[in-house]
Design an enzyme around this catalytic site. Sequence first.
Site, PDB file in Angstrom:
ATOM      1  N   SER A   1       0.964  -6.084  -2.023  1.00  6.77           N
ATOM      2  CA  SER A   1      -0.425  -6.358  -1.644  1.00  6.77           C
ATOM      3  C   SER A   1      -0.738  -5.610  -0.367  1.00  6.77           C
ATOM      4  CB  SER A   1      -0.617  -7.863  -1.424  1.00  6.77           C
ATOM      5  OG  SER A   1      -1.879  -8.137  -0.843  1.00  6.77           O
TER       6      SER A   1
ATOM      7  N   TYR B   1       2.475 -14.801   2.520  1.00  9.38           N
ATOM      8  CA  TYR B   1       2.186 -13.852   1.447  1.00  9.38           C
ATOM      9  C   TYR B   1       2.548 -12.425   1.872  1.00  9.38           C
ATOM     10  CZ  TYR B   1      -0.726 -11.843  -2.338  1.00  9.38           C
ATOM     11  OH  TYR B   1      -1.195 -11.162  -3.442  1.00  9.38           O
TER      12      TYR B   1
ATOM     13  N   LYS C   1       5.316 -10.062   0.115  1.00 12.75           N
ATOM     14  CA  LYS C   1       4.850  -8.839  -0.545  1.00 12.75           C
ATOM     15  C   LYS C   1       5.457  -7.579   0.061  1.00 12.75           C
ATOM     16  CE  LYS C   1       2.225 -10.324  -3.870  1.00 12.75           C
ATOM     17  NZ  LYS C   1       2.691 -10.142  -5.257  1.00 12.75           N
TER      18      LYS C   1
END
Length: 305
Positions: free
Chosen positions: A152, A165, A169
């Site tokens: 991401s 996150y 990622k």
Amino acid sequence: MGVLEGKVVLVTGGGNGIGKETALLAAKEGAKVVVNDLGGSLSGDDPGDAGPAEKVAAEIRAAGGEAVSNSDSVTDFKAVEGMIEQAKDTFGDLNAVINPAGILRDKMFHKMSEDDWDAVIDVHLRGSFNVTRAAVELFREKEDGAFVLFTSTTGLIGNVGQANYAAAKLGIVGLSRIIAMEGERKNVRSNVIAPFAWTRMIASIPVKDEAGAQRVNRMKEGMRADQVAQVAVALCADKAKNVSGQIFGVRGNEVVLFSQPRPVKSVARLEGWDPESLIDQCMPAMQADFTDMGPTSSVFPYDPI
């Protein structure tokens, strides 16, 4: 004939969003598909539901393709091994794994709980380990196989409120790179995609002002999950066997190749450094080349193509 004719592909997170569009496209391009989806909520709090995965598999079969469903969790290594066995038992082989399965638990880092951290790391990073580790020996033995993992821009560039996150990622980028390096001689490929697409993950991001609302609307209208699926499927094709170890972004009809960390500038001092000289000389010499704190929108300020 499609680009995946005769291939068997496992797609995780295949009940919604990018996973669903990827599973449908892989089947359209000739693959036999194992559609995996836990069927849980975006936060991963609730028990799973076999419905989403089976619904997509049924849609593939209704269109004349071949597909089976699986509703196990990518966080469970034994369950992932079962997905590999299901592909082999049902279709006789496995040629590629596409892994967009994920959850979100956004929170400012100073308010983030251990549970919020662990849950996101478990699904994204541990899940990516599980699906690659469970399949890699098969791929090495056959000297053929492709992994498509998902990073991401939150990890590559940054986004406030998503430390868990981002960590997961960016970890996936490192994992994919090593798999690609170690697999090169055995024709085992691994690439990652940073998707720009309207999914339930993006829909969950709070909109705090008019500029944010406009940005979200542009994403909804101009960056679709099916556009990301095109690249994911292409990376599994035999014609893409020369593509490995790369980071791609998909933003509408634009495909982006991201750079990977390499030295930007170095400063040497023959007599060695101490804290004072580092502060007075080294850091000022490098400052013009520091990476700024801008979010993804500052790197991609233009409308999707």
